[in-house]
Design a protein around this motif. Structure first.
Motif, PDB file in Angstrom:
ATOM      1  N   VAL A 168       1.366  -1.125  -0.344  1.00 19.02           N
ATOM      2  CA  VAL A 168       0.091  -0.460   0.062  1.00 19.02           C
ATOM      3  C   VAL A 168       0.902   1.247  -0.105  1.00 19.02           C
ATOM      4  N   ILE A 169       1.871   1.273   1.352  1.00 20.19           N
ATOM      5  CA  ILE A 169       2.967   2.662   0.967  1.00 20.19           C
ATOM      6  C   ILE A 169       3.132   2.130  -0.545  1.00 20.19           C
ATOM      7  N   ALA A 170       3.770   1.597  -0.951  1.00 19.18           N
ATOM      8  CA  ALA A 170       4.975   2.029  -1.983  1.00 19.18           C
ATOM      9  C   ALA A 170       3.854   1.806  -3.520  1.00 19.18           C
ATOM     10  N   THR A 171       2.646   1.448  -3.624  1.00 19.43           N
ATOM     11  CA  THR A 171       2.298   2.073  -4.442  1.00 19.43           C
ATOM     12  C   THR A 171       1.890   3.024  -4.318  1.00 19.43           C
ATOM     13  N   VAL A 172       0.884   3.639  -3.235  1.00 15.88           N
ATOM     14  CA  VAL A 172       0.451   5.259  -3.444  1.00 15.88           C
ATOM     15  C   VAL A 172       1.943   6.604  -3.547  1.00 15.88           C
ATOM     16  N   GLU A 173       3.306   5.204  -2.569  1.00 19.77           N
ATOM     17  CA  GLU A 173       4.271   6.869  -3.497  1.00 19.77           C
ATOM     18  C   GLU A 173       4.584   6.842  -4.649  1.00 19.77           C
ATOM     19  N   LEU A 174       4.950   5.395  -5.165  1.00 19.44           N
ATOM     20  CA  LEU A 174       5.492   5.377  -6.484  1.00 19.44           C
ATOM     21  C   LEU A 174       5.215   5.795  -6.948  1.00 19.44           C
ATOM     22  N   ALA A 175       3.289   6.490  -7.360  1.00 18.77           N
ATOM     23  CA  ALA A 175       2.224   5.884  -8.430  1.00 18.77           C
ATOM     24  C   ALA A 175       1.671   7.752  -7.970  1.00 18.77           C
ATOM     25  N   VAL A 176       2.425   7.850  -6.841  1.00 19.81           N
ATOM     26  CA  VAL A 176       2.185   9.907  -7.463  1.00 19.81           C
ATOM     27  C   VAL A 176       3.276  10.588  -7.685  1.00 19.81           C
ATOM     28  N   HIS A 177       4.589   9.512  -7.295  1.00 23.39           N
ATOM     29  CA  HIS A 177       5.564  10.983  -7.378  1.00 23.39           C
ATOM     30  C   HIS A 177       5.906  10.507  -9.089  1.00 23.39           C
ATOM     31  N   ASP A 178       5.706   9.483 -10.136  1.00 28.84           N
ATOM     32  CA  ASP A 178       5.914   8.873 -10.944  1.00 28.84           C
ATOM     33  C   ASP A 178       4.714   9.351 -11.761  1.00 28.84           C
ATOM     34  N   LEU A 179       3.822   9.481 -11.261  1.00 24.30           N
ATOM     35  CA  LEU A 179       2.459  10.292 -11.853  1.00 24.30           C
ATOM     36  C   LEU A 179       2.242  11.863 -12.339  1.00 24.30           C
ATOM     37  N   LEU A 180       2.600  12.064 -11.657  1.00 22.56           N
ATOM     38  CA  LEU A 180       2.467  13.591 -11.141  1.00 22.56           C
ATOM     39  C   LEU A 180       3.940  14.013 -11.785  1.00 22.56           C
ATOM     40  N   ALA A 181       4.857  13.967 -11.795  1.00 25.76           N
ATOM     41  CA  ALA A 181       5.620  14.248 -11.989  1.00 25.76           C
ATOM     42  C   ALA A 181       6.336  14.334 -13.317  1.00 25.76           C
ATOM     43  N   GLU A 182       5.373  13.791 -14.640  1.00 25.14           N
ATOM     44  CA  GLU A 182       5.899  13.037 -15.234  1.00 25.14           C
ATOM     45  C   GLU A 182       5.580  14.163 -15.954  1.00 25.14           C
ATOM     46  N   PRO A 183       6.315  15.089 -17.662  1.00 24.51           N
ATOM     47  CA  PRO A 183       6.352  15.696 -18.603  1.00 24.51           C
ATOM     48  C   PRO A 183       4.280  16.033 -19.006  1.00 24.51           C
ATOM     49  N   ASP A 184       3.647  14.766 -18.865  1.00 26.44           N
ATOM     50  CA  ASP A 184       1.848  15.322 -19.147  1.00 26.44           C
ATOM     51  C   ASP A 184       1.541  14.510 -17.973  1.00 26.44           C
ATOM     52  N   PRO A 185       1.496  15.286 -17.146  1.00 30.28           N
ATOM     53  CA  PRO A 185       0.829  14.491 -15.552  1.00 30.28           C
ATOM     54  C   PRO A 185      -0.131  13.891 -15.670  1.00 30.28           C
ATOM     55  N   ILE A 186      -0.755  13.063 -14.467  1.00 27.28           N
ATOM     56  CA  ILE A 186      -2.687  12.358 -15.194  1.00 27.28           C
ATOM     57  C   ILE A 186      -2.933  13.438 -13.850  1.00 27.28           C
ATOM     58  N   ASP A 187      -4.344  14.034 -14.420  1.00 27.65           N
ATOM     59  CA  ASP A 187      -5.215  14.542 -13.521  1.00 27.65           C
ATOM     60  C   ASP A 187      -5.312  14.112 -11.675  1.00 27.65           C
ATOM     61  N   ALA A 188      -5.095  14.885 -11.234  1.00 30.02           N
ATOM     62  CA  ALA A 188      -5.087  14.366  -9.863  1.00 30.02           C
ATOM     63  C   ALA A 188      -6.100  13.634  -9.399  1.00 30.02           C
ATOM     64  N   ARG A 189      -7.724  13.865  -9.542  1.00 25.70           N
ATOM     65  CA  ARG A 189      -8.654  13.839  -9.472  1.00 25.70           C
ATOM     66  C   ARG A 189      -8.896  12.449  -9.622  1.00 25.70           C
ATOM     67  N   ARG A 190      -8.519  11.814 -10.658  1.00 26.12           N
ATOM     68  CA  ARG A 190      -8.866  10.962 -11.530  1.00 26.12           C
ATOM     69  C   ARG A 190      -7.681   9.484 -11.379  1.00 26.12           C
ATOM     70  N   LEU A 191      -6.416  10.058 -10.598  1.00 30.60           N
ATOM     71  CA  LEU A 191      -5.533   9.373  -9.991  1.00 30.60           C
ATOM     72  C   LEU A 191      -6.605   9.290  -8.658  1.00 30.60           C
ATOM     73  N   GLU A 192      -6.218   9.984  -8.026  1.00 29.62           N
ATOM     74  CA  GLU A 192      -7.092   9.833  -6.437  1.00 29.62           C
ATOM     75  C   GLU A 192      -8.148   8.672  -6.731  1.00 29.62           C
ATOM     76  N   ASP A 193      -8.755   8.665  -7.443  1.00 28.95           N
ATOM     77  CA  ASP A 193     -10.189   8.005  -7.940  1.00 28.95           C
ATOM     78  C   ASP A 193      -9.654   6.648  -7.666  1.00 28.95           C
ATOM     79  N   GLU A 194      -8.912   6.351  -8.895  1.00 34.29           N
ATOM     80  CA  GLU A 194      -8.821   5.379  -9.576  1.00 34.29           C
ATOM     81  C   GLU A 194      -7.577   4.217  -8.304  1.00 34.29           C
ATOM     82  N   MET A 195      -6.933   5.367  -8.089  1.00 39.73           N
ATOM     83  CA  MET A 195      -5.499   4.401  -7.210  1.00 39.73           C
ATOM     84  C   MET A 195      -6.897   4.241  -6.026  1.00 39.73           C
TER      85      MET A 195
END
Length: 205
Positions: A168-195
């Motif tokens: 759980v901790i690794a999934t949240v940390e890695l997904a948030v760091h990777d998907l929000l920091a990429e050049p084309d970041p994922i929508d934050a609300r969509r990321l929250e809902d899916e995770m």
């Protein structure tokens, strides 16, 4: 102390309010400069100019920009640790889905201010042994809190709570760091809902 660790150690630990304010001004200026120009072009001269101080004054506090970036990572970690402790030790919702939503929303919101700086911290910030140990302590604490939550929650069906807590901790940390920091970041609300949906299904299925 190895030479590579000496390279990223701050030179001056402020003992007066005025000195601490100068140090914080340097760090704030560096965050803006790195975000605007990137790390390679984010020179100490630009940082000093943005902070409104001389380059000599900057070097009284930090020997180079590696040390500044390492200190920014430390500040990011300390701020996140304090906020996470408040979340983990405070009152939580009843349903495990709502608990995960609190966790994920906290992680997302803590990384929304400047995703470009976040990527730089992740990919380029030097890491001393002391900083790596601090990161390890934070992770162990969060895993411990999460395991206790999973073991005491009536909705949780997963058998191996020790492994589940780490996942759980690794999934949240890695997904948030990777998907929000990429050049084309994922929508934050969509990321929250899916995770939240993914983690809930994992521990209750």
């Amino acid at each position: 102390m190895p030479s590579d660790q000496r390279r990223i150690q701050p030179r001056k630990q402020p003992r007066q309010v005025r000195a601490e304010l100068t140090r914080q001004r340097i760090l704030t200026a560096a965050a803006h400069v790195f975000a605007d120009h990137g790390y390679a072009a984010g020179t100490t001269n630009r940082i000093a100019e943005r902070a409104g101080i001389s380059i000599g004054s900057l070097y009284q506090y930090f020997p180079n920009k590696d040390a500044i970036l390492a200190e920014l990572l430390t500040r990011h970690l300390d701020d996140g640790t304090a906020a996470a402790a408040k979340v983990l030790t405070g009152p939580l919702p009843d349903s495990i889905e709502d608990v995960f939503r609190v966790f994920v929303r906290f992680a997302v919101e803590a990384h929304l201010d400047d995703p470009h700086l976040l990527r730089m911290l992740i990919e380029q910030a030097p890491r001393s042994d002391e900083l790596l140990e601090r990161v390890g302590r934070v992770k162990r604490t969060m895993v411990g809190h999460t395991r206790a939550l999973l073991e005491g929650h009536p909705e949780v069906r997963v058998a191996d709570t020790a492994t589940a807590a780490r996942l759980v901790i690794a999934t949240v940390e890695l997904a948030v760091h990777d998907l929000l920091a990429e050049p084309d970041p994922i929508d934050a609300r969509r990321l929250e809902d899916e995770m939240v949906a993914m983690l809930t299904r994992y521990v209750t299925g």
